[in-house]
Motif scaffolding. Structure first.
Motif, PDB file in Angstrom:
ATOM      1  N   ILE A 144     -18.120 -15.436 -10.324  1.00  0.00           N
ATOM      2  CA  ILE A 144     -16.918 -14.968 -10.998  1.00  0.00           C
ATOM      3  C   ILE A 144     -15.797 -15.975 -10.755  1.00  0.00           C
ATOM      4  O   ILE A 144     -15.507 -16.329  -9.604  1.00  0.00           O
ATOM      5  CB  ILE A 144     -16.479 -13.577 -10.495  1.00  0.00           C
ATOM      6  CG1 ILE A 144     -17.629 -12.574 -10.641  1.00  0.00           C
ATOM      7  CG2 ILE A 144     -15.253 -13.108 -11.254  1.00  0.00           C
ATOM      8  CD1 ILE A 144     -18.072 -12.342 -12.064  1.00  0.00           C
ATOM      9  N   LEU A 145     -15.164 -16.417 -11.828  1.00  0.00           N
ATOM     10  CA  LEU A 145     -14.075 -17.381 -11.738  1.00  0.00           C
ATOM     11  C   LEU A 145     -12.757 -16.668 -12.033  1.00  0.00           C
ATOM     12  O   LEU A 145     -12.624 -15.988 -13.055  1.00  0.00           O
ATOM     13  CB  LEU A 145     -14.292 -18.515 -12.740  1.00  0.00           C
ATOM     14  CG  LEU A 145     -15.571 -19.336 -12.530  1.00  0.00           C
ATOM     15  CD1 LEU A 145     -15.838 -20.220 -13.730  1.00  0.00           C
ATOM     16  CD2 LEU A 145     -15.471 -20.171 -11.262  1.00  0.00           C
ATOM     17  N   PHE A 146     -11.787 -16.839 -11.144  1.00  0.00           N
ATOM     18  CA  PHE A 146     -10.468 -16.229 -11.293  1.00  0.00           C
ATOM     19  C   PHE A 146      -9.451 -17.315 -11.650  1.00  0.00           C
ATOM     20  O   PHE A 146      -9.538 -18.446 -11.150  1.00  0.00           O
ATOM     21  CB  PHE A 146     -10.036 -15.541  -9.999  1.00  0.00           C
ATOM     22  CG  PHE A 146     -10.908 -14.386  -9.606  1.00  0.00           C
ATOM     23  CD1 PHE A 146     -10.558 -13.079  -9.940  1.00  0.00           C
ATOM     24  CD2 PHE A 146     -12.086 -14.584  -8.904  1.00  0.00           C
ATOM     25  CE1 PHE A 146     -11.350 -12.016  -9.589  1.00  0.00           C
ATOM     26  CE2 PHE A 146     -12.896 -13.527  -8.538  1.00  0.00           C
ATOM     27  CZ  PHE A 146     -12.527 -12.233  -8.880  1.00  0.00           C
ATOM     28  N   PHE A 147      -8.467 -16.942 -12.465  1.00  0.00           N
ATOM     29  CA  PHE A 147      -7.445 -17.896 -12.888  1.00  0.00           C
ATOM     30  C   PHE A 147      -6.059 -17.260 -12.783  1.00  0.00           C
ATOM     31  O   PHE A 147      -5.848 -16.112 -13.171  1.00  0.00           O
ATOM     32  CB  PHE A 147      -7.668 -18.332 -14.341  1.00  0.00           C
ATOM     33  CG  PHE A 147      -8.999 -18.988 -14.576  1.00  0.00           C
ATOM     34  CD1 PHE A 147      -9.157 -20.354 -14.411  1.00  0.00           C
ATOM     35  CD2 PHE A 147     -10.095 -18.227 -14.959  1.00  0.00           C
ATOM     36  CE1 PHE A 147     -10.387 -20.963 -14.621  1.00  0.00           C
ATOM     37  CE2 PHE A 147     -11.329 -18.819 -15.179  1.00  0.00           C
ATOM     38  CZ  PHE A 147     -11.483 -20.192 -15.008  1.00  0.00           C
ATOM     39  N   THR A 148      -5.128 -18.035 -12.251  1.00  0.00           N
ATOM     40  CA  THR A 148      -3.715 -17.682 -12.327  1.00  0.00           C
ATOM     41  C   THR A 148      -2.932 -18.982 -12.418  1.00  0.00           C
ATOM     42  O   THR A 148      -3.518 -20.071 -12.411  1.00  0.00           O
ATOM     43  CB  THR A 148      -3.262 -16.820 -11.145  1.00  0.00           C
ATOM     44  OG1 THR A 148      -1.948 -16.299 -11.406  1.00  0.00           O
ATOM     45  CG2 THR A 148      -3.235 -17.624  -9.839  1.00  0.00           C
ATOM     46  N   ASP A 149      -1.616 -18.885 -12.527  1.00  0.00           N
ATOM     47  CA  ASP A 149      -0.783 -20.075 -12.689  1.00  0.00           C
ATOM     48  C   ASP A 149       0.156 -20.249 -11.505  1.00  0.00           C
ATOM     49  O   ASP A 149       0.435 -19.294 -10.762  1.00  0.00           O
ATOM     50  CB  ASP A 149       0.028 -19.988 -13.980  1.00  0.00           C
ATOM     51  CG  ASP A 149      -0.844 -20.194 -15.218  1.00  0.00           C
ATOM     52  OD1 ASP A 149      -1.959 -20.722 -15.073  1.00  0.00           O
ATOM     53  OD2 ASP A 149      -0.397 -19.826 -16.319  1.00  0.00           O
ATOM     54  N   ALA A 150       0.674 -21.450 -11.358  1.00  0.00           N
ATOM     55  CA  ALA A 150       1.525 -21.775 -10.219  1.00  0.00           C
ATOM     56  C   ALA A 150       2.862 -21.053 -10.257  1.00  0.00           C
ATOM     57  O   ALA A 150       3.545 -20.967  -9.230  1.00  0.00           O
ATOM     58  CB  ALA A 150       1.752 -23.287 -10.149  1.00  0.00           C
ATOM     59  N   ASP A 151       3.265 -20.533 -11.413  1.00  0.00           N
ATOM     60  CA  ASP A 151       4.525 -19.790 -11.493  1.00  0.00           C
ATOM     61  C   ASP A 151       4.309 -18.283 -11.401  1.00  0.00           C
ATOM     62  O   ASP A 151       5.141 -17.497 -11.841  1.00  0.00           O
ATOM     63  CB  ASP A 151       5.278 -20.132 -12.781  1.00  0.00           C
ATOM     64  CG  ASP A 151       4.458 -19.894 -14.042  1.00  0.00           C
ATOM     65  OD1 ASP A 151       3.299 -19.425 -13.923  1.00  0.00           O
ATOM     66  OD2 ASP A 151       4.963 -20.184 -15.140  1.00  0.00           O
TER      67      ASP A 151
END
Length: 299
Positions: free
Chosen positions: A77-84
């Protein structure tokens, strides 16, 4: 977990602090893919020694950076979020629950990380109204990449994120939905997004979102695709989106709808810039680096 970064400053450290505060018992790794001209690797390693840091030699759009991180990350499972963004402590477990229930792609709600800024709140209401914390949990066709998880099999079937300035997450999710993968919006998987608080940057972002909206509708069967064939209706975008966003917020939360009314003067200006971006999108270069990459590979 993959986090793309470009001159993210303190925001990246704030994001990583929230990621490592997860209450999950599941082991996970964090991959930061950074294309900043400054070498921030040593400072990241000092503060977060467990994080994998991948420096890129040139400015890379978020979609390509996410794809690089996904290729090098381990796990199913790959999770993604952003630096902001900042993720809640139960964010990962909430998305994992969706995957255990048979969904291949999942994402959660987005809270306003700049509630005291008039500009920041206007941007939040325009960009993330569909994923507000009061919206109902339901199957969807697309989710933003700042709050997203996907089974690795999705990438193996439909490919990586396309390399676009805006809209790459929508294209990825729409392709996944067309391939038969189930996508769930799960509002209890919350993050906080720190929006732009500068007027110029807000308007610039709305223009870029309009450009991305045009590009996505040229590539996938997204609602509003008829505007590509009937451009004389494009001028009605501010009217339609005023109604659509207002209705969505009214049904979700009266408080958010009140914020919408209060911020509407700036929201309307943003809608005009969004429409201008939609109009000029097909004629502007720099929306993608894919053509440049293809050209370099053929030289």
């Amino acid at each position: 977990m993959v986090i793309p970064s470009y001159r993210s400053g303190r925001g990246l450290f704030r994001c990583l602090e929230s990621v490592y505060a997860q209450s999950t018992k599941v082991r996970f790794e964090v991959v930061v893919v950074d294309s900043s001209p400054e070498n921030i690797g040593p400072s990241i390693h000092r503060a977060f020694p467990e994080a994998r840091f991948i420096p890129l030699a040139e400015r890379t759009l978020s979609g390509r950076a996410r794809s690089i991180g996904a290729e090098r990350a381990g796990g199913r499972i790959l999770f993604f979020t952003d630096a902001d963004c900042e993720v809640d402590s139960g964010w990962m477990d909430s998305l994992l629950e969706a995957h255990r229930n048979g969904y291949s792609v999942a994402g959660g709600s987005i809270e306003n990380g700049t509630p005291h800024s008039y500009v920041g709140t206007a941007e939040y209401l325009l960009e993330f109204n569909e994923m507000n914390p009061f919206a109902e949990s339901k199957p969807v066709r697309a989710l933003p990449s700042c709050n997203l998880s996907a089974d690795r099999s999705v990438f193996e079937r439909v490919g990586a994120f396309p390399d676009f300035l805006k809209g790459e997450d929508t294209i990825f999710c729409e392709r996944a939905a067309d391939a038969g993968f189930r996508i769930l919006f799960k509002p209890d998987a919350r993050i906080r997004h720190h929006n732009r608080t500068d007027l110029g940057r807000f308007l610039q972002n709305q223009t870029a979102l309009g450009e991305g909206a045009n590009e996505t509708r040229r590539r996938v069967k997204r609602h509003g695709a008829f505007l590509i064939q009937m451009p004389f209706l494009v001028s009605l975008i501010p009217v339609y989106r005023t109604w659509a966003v207002g209705k969505r917020l009214w049904l979700s939360s009266r408080r958010l709808f009140t914020d919408y009314v209060f911020h509407y003067p700036l929201i309307l200006l943003g809608l005009f810039y969004y429409t201008w971006g939609f109009i000029r999108g097909p004629h502007r270069s720099g929306l993608s680096t894919e053509s440049a990459c293809r050209k370099r590979s053929s030289d």
